[in-house]
Design a protein around this motif. Structure first.
Motif, PDB file in Angstrom:
ATOM      1  N   GLU A  71       0.885  -1.192   0.027  1.00  0.00           N
ATOM      2  CA  GLU A  71       0.039   0.003  -0.169  1.00  0.00           C
ATOM      3  C   GLU A  71       0.932   1.369   0.000  1.00  0.00           C
ATOM      4  O   GLU A  71       0.632   2.288  -0.733  1.00  0.00           O
ATOM      5  N   LEU A  72       2.045   1.214   0.575  1.00  0.00           N
ATOM      6  CA  LEU A  72       2.982   2.415   0.878  1.00  0.00           C
ATOM      7  C   LEU A  72       3.438   2.620  -0.609  1.00  0.00           C
ATOM      8  O   LEU A  72       3.602   3.766  -1.261  1.00  0.00           O
ATOM      9  N   PHE A  73       3.933   1.265  -1.388  1.00  0.00           N
ATOM     10  CA  PHE A  73       4.517   1.572  -2.901  1.00  0.00           C
ATOM     11  C   PHE A  73       3.380   1.909  -3.480  1.00  0.00           C
ATOM     12  O   PHE A  73       3.736   2.740  -4.595  1.00  0.00           O
ATOM     13  N   ALA A  74       2.064   1.982  -3.459  1.00  0.00           N
ATOM     14  CA  ALA A  74       0.882   2.093  -4.233  1.00  0.00           C
ATOM     15  C   ALA A  74       0.956   3.673  -4.123  1.00  0.00           C
ATOM     16  O   ALA A  74       0.700   4.661  -5.105  1.00  0.00           O
ATOM     17  N   MET A  75       0.899   4.114  -2.873  1.00  0.00           N
ATOM     18  CA  MET A  75       0.822   5.749  -2.520  1.00  0.00           C
ATOM     19  C   MET A  75       1.971   6.457  -3.402  1.00  0.00           C
ATOM     20  O   MET A  75       1.779   7.444  -3.791  1.00  0.00           O
ATOM     21  N   HIS A  76       3.051   5.726  -3.073  1.00  0.00           N
ATOM     22  CA  HIS A  76       4.444   6.596  -3.717  1.00  0.00           C
ATOM     23  C   HIS A  76       4.268   6.374  -5.287  1.00  0.00           C
ATOM     24  O   HIS A  76       4.467   7.252  -5.778  1.00  0.00           O
ATOM     25  N   ASP A  77       3.730   5.464  -5.927  1.00  0.00           N
ATOM     26  CA  ASP A  77       3.500   5.253  -7.217  1.00  0.00           C
ATOM     27  C   ASP A  77       2.601   6.398  -7.679  1.00  0.00           C
ATOM     28  O   ASP A  77       2.707   7.150  -8.730  1.00  0.00           O
ATOM     29  N   LYS A  78       1.539   6.652  -6.915  1.00  0.00           N
ATOM     30  CA  LYS A  78       0.412   7.592  -6.928  1.00  0.00           C
ATOM     31  C   LYS A  78       1.203   9.122  -7.187  1.00  0.00           C
ATOM     32  O   LYS A  78       0.956   9.968  -8.347  1.00  0.00           O
ATOM     33  N   MET A  79       1.832   9.141  -6.193  1.00  0.00           N
ATOM     34  CA  MET A  79       2.588  10.612  -5.883  1.00  0.00           C
ATOM     35  C   MET A  79       3.508  10.695  -7.222  1.00  0.00           C
ATOM     36  O   MET A  79       3.337  11.733  -7.896  1.00  0.00           O
ATOM     37  N   ASN A  80       4.404   9.970  -7.496  1.00  0.00           N
ATOM     38  CA  ASN A  80       5.358   9.885  -8.892  1.00  0.00           C
ATOM     39  C   ASN A  80       4.593  10.092 -10.066  1.00  0.00           C
ATOM     40  O   ASN A  80       4.966  11.161 -10.715  1.00  0.00           O
ATOM     41  N   ARG A  81       3.304   9.376 -10.278  1.00  0.00           N
ATOM     42  CA  ARG A  81       2.818   9.447 -11.611  1.00  0.00           C
ATOM     43  C   ARG A  81       1.962  10.851 -11.383  1.00  0.00           C
ATOM     44  O   ARG A  81       2.073  11.610 -12.721  1.00  0.00           O
ATOM     45  N   LEU A  82       1.580  11.488 -10.404  1.00  0.00           N
ATOM     46  CA  LEU A  82       1.001  12.914 -10.300  1.00  0.00           C
ATOM     47  C   LEU A  82       2.077  14.140 -10.767  1.00  0.00           C
ATOM     48  O   LEU A  82       1.874  14.884 -11.467  1.00  0.00           O
ATOM     49  N   VAL A  83       3.222  13.669 -10.164  1.00  0.00           N
ATOM     50  CA  VAL A  83       4.318  14.724 -10.279  1.00  0.00           C
ATOM     51  C   VAL A  83       4.795  14.706 -11.821  1.00  0.00           C
ATOM     52  O   VAL A  83       4.993  15.496 -12.349  1.00  0.00           O
ATOM     53  N   GLN A  84       5.028  13.438 -12.298  1.00  0.00           N
ATOM     54  CA  GLN A  84       5.291  13.449 -13.780  1.00  0.00           C
ATOM     55  C   GLN A  84       4.457  13.956 -14.755  1.00  0.00           C
ATOM     56  O   GLN A  84       4.820  14.492 -15.639  1.00  0.00           O
ATOM     57  N   ALA A  85       3.062  13.859 -14.334  1.00  0.00           N
ATOM     58  CA  ALA A  85       2.164  14.338 -15.236  1.00  0.00           C
ATOM     59  C   ALA A  85       2.070  15.700 -15.356  1.00  0.00           C
ATOM     60  O   ALA A  85       1.917  16.486 -16.291  1.00  0.00           O
ATOM     61  N   GLN A  86       2.807  16.537 -14.329  1.00  0.00           N
ATOM     62  CA  GLN A  86       2.999  17.980 -14.206  1.00  0.00           C
ATOM     63  C   GLN A  86       4.332  17.979 -14.996  1.00  0.00           C
ATOM     64  O   GLN A  86       4.898  19.361 -14.891  1.00  0.00           O
ATOM     65  N   GLY A  87       5.167  17.189 -15.298  1.00  0.00           N
ATOM     66  CA  GLY A  87       6.558  17.561 -16.108  1.00  0.00           C
ATOM     67  C   GLY A  87       7.689  17.358 -15.007  1.00  0.00           C
ATOM     68  O   GLY A  87       8.744  17.753 -15.251  1.00  0.00           O
ATOM     69  N   GLY A  88       7.186  16.908 -13.705  1.00  0.00           N
ATOM     70  CA  GLY A  88       8.455  16.849 -12.894  1.00  0.00           C
ATOM     71  C   GLY A  88       8.952  15.498 -12.506  1.00  0.00           C
ATOM     72  O   GLY A  88       8.429  14.483 -13.087  1.00  0.00           O
ATOM     73  N   HIS A  89       9.762  15.271 -11.631  1.00  0.00           N
ATOM     74  CA  HIS A  89      10.589  14.120 -11.352  1.00  0.00           C
ATOM     75  C   HIS A  89      11.000  14.136  -9.632  1.00  0.00           C
ATOM     76  O   HIS A  89      11.604  15.162  -9.346  1.00  0.00           O
ATOM     77  N   ILE A  90      10.741  13.060  -9.093  1.00  0.00           N
ATOM     78  CA  ILE A  90      11.072  12.885  -7.765  1.00  0.00           C
ATOM     79  C   ILE A  90      12.273  11.841  -8.026  1.00  0.00           C
ATOM     80  O   ILE A  90      12.056  10.668  -8.337  1.00  0.00           O
ATOM     81  N   ALA A  91      13.552  12.219  -7.687  1.00  0.00           N
ATOM     82  CA  ALA A  91      14.567  11.325  -7.807  1.00  0.00           C
ATOM     83  C   ALA A  91      14.830  10.084  -6.922  1.00  0.00           C
ATOM     84  O   ALA A  91      15.061   9.156  -7.306  1.00  0.00           O
ATOM     85  N   CYS A  92      14.278  10.307  -5.651  1.00  0.00           N
ATOM     86  CA  CYS A  92      14.157   9.006  -4.677  1.00  0.00           C
ATOM     87  C   CYS A  92      13.193   9.321  -3.518  1.00  0.00           C
ATOM     88  O   CYS A  92      13.037  10.524  -3.225  1.00  0.00           O
ATOM     89  N   ILE A  93      12.721   8.011  -3.066  1.00  0.00           N
ATOM     90  CA  ILE A  93      11.888   8.203  -1.852  1.00  0.00           C
ATOM     91  C   ILE A  93      12.288   7.307  -0.895  1.00  0.00           C
ATOM     92  O   ILE A  93      12.557   6.003  -1.364  1.00  0.00           O
TER      93      ILE A  93
END
Length: 182
Positions: free
Chosen positions: A65-87
């Motif tokens: 579930e934690l990984f699903a939350m982080h996947d959601k966060m990453n997808r939302l940031v990427q949809a805005q043209g950004g990138h999270i380098a690591c979590i």
């Protein structure tokens, strides 16, 4: 100035709850936070997340579930043209005495190793005293946001000398992106 920004998760990027964020459906971004991450990323900053997740150690939700939350966060940031380098996350409860649970510095050390960057001088944005203490221990520049537990932290007034305070991550990003590059 280092181009690394370390963000706490709950209360900074997403809405927080005293009952823990236990599912991907409960993971709701703070208004403007996803866009702020994307703007800072597109401006050349490396974005990392350091988050205590003792709900895992308490058995409130599984790692999946934690990984699903982080996947959601990453997808939302990427949809805005950004990138999270690591979590990086700490799954331990406060009484386990680990070195990764903030205010200890293990998560920041993991970020440094993973990204091959020093966190010294990095911005560290959080909403709790633990975040600020971790930042100071690693010689980061602590920042407090009033979202999440930020207003409670501010009301306590402990150890907040010279710590910049912003309404939200979006307001911090607005400020950061007006600073001259050094």
């Amino acid at each position: 100035m280092t181009r690394l920004i370390i963000l706490d998760r709950d209360g900074v990027i997403n809405e927080d709850s005293d009952d823990y964020i236990r599912s991907v459906d409960e993971w709701i971004p703070v208004p403007g936070s996803i866009e702020a991450i994307a703007r800072m990323s597109k401006a050349g900053f490396t974005i990392a997340v350091a988050t205590n997740q003792s709900g895992i150690g308490r058995g409130y939700y599984p790692l999946s579930e934690l990984f699903a939350m982080h996947d959601k966060m990453n997808r939302l940031v990427q949809a805005q043209g950004g990138h999270i380098a690591c979590i990086k996350y700490c799954p331990h409860t406060p009484d386990e005495g680990c070195q990764c649970r903030k205010p200890e510095t293990g998560l920041v050390e993991q970020i440094e190793l993973d990204l091959n960057l020093s966190a010294s001088g990095a911005w560290f944005v959080g909403d709790s005293l633990k975040d600020l203490q971790c930042a100071e221990r690693k010689h980061c520049q602590p920042v407090l946001v009033k979202t999440g537990k930020g207003k409670r932290t501010l009301a306590k007034g402990e150890e907040l000398d010279d710590v910049p305070v912003f309404e939200s991550l979006a307001e911090f990003a607005d400020h950061l992106l007006t600073l001259p590059l050094t």
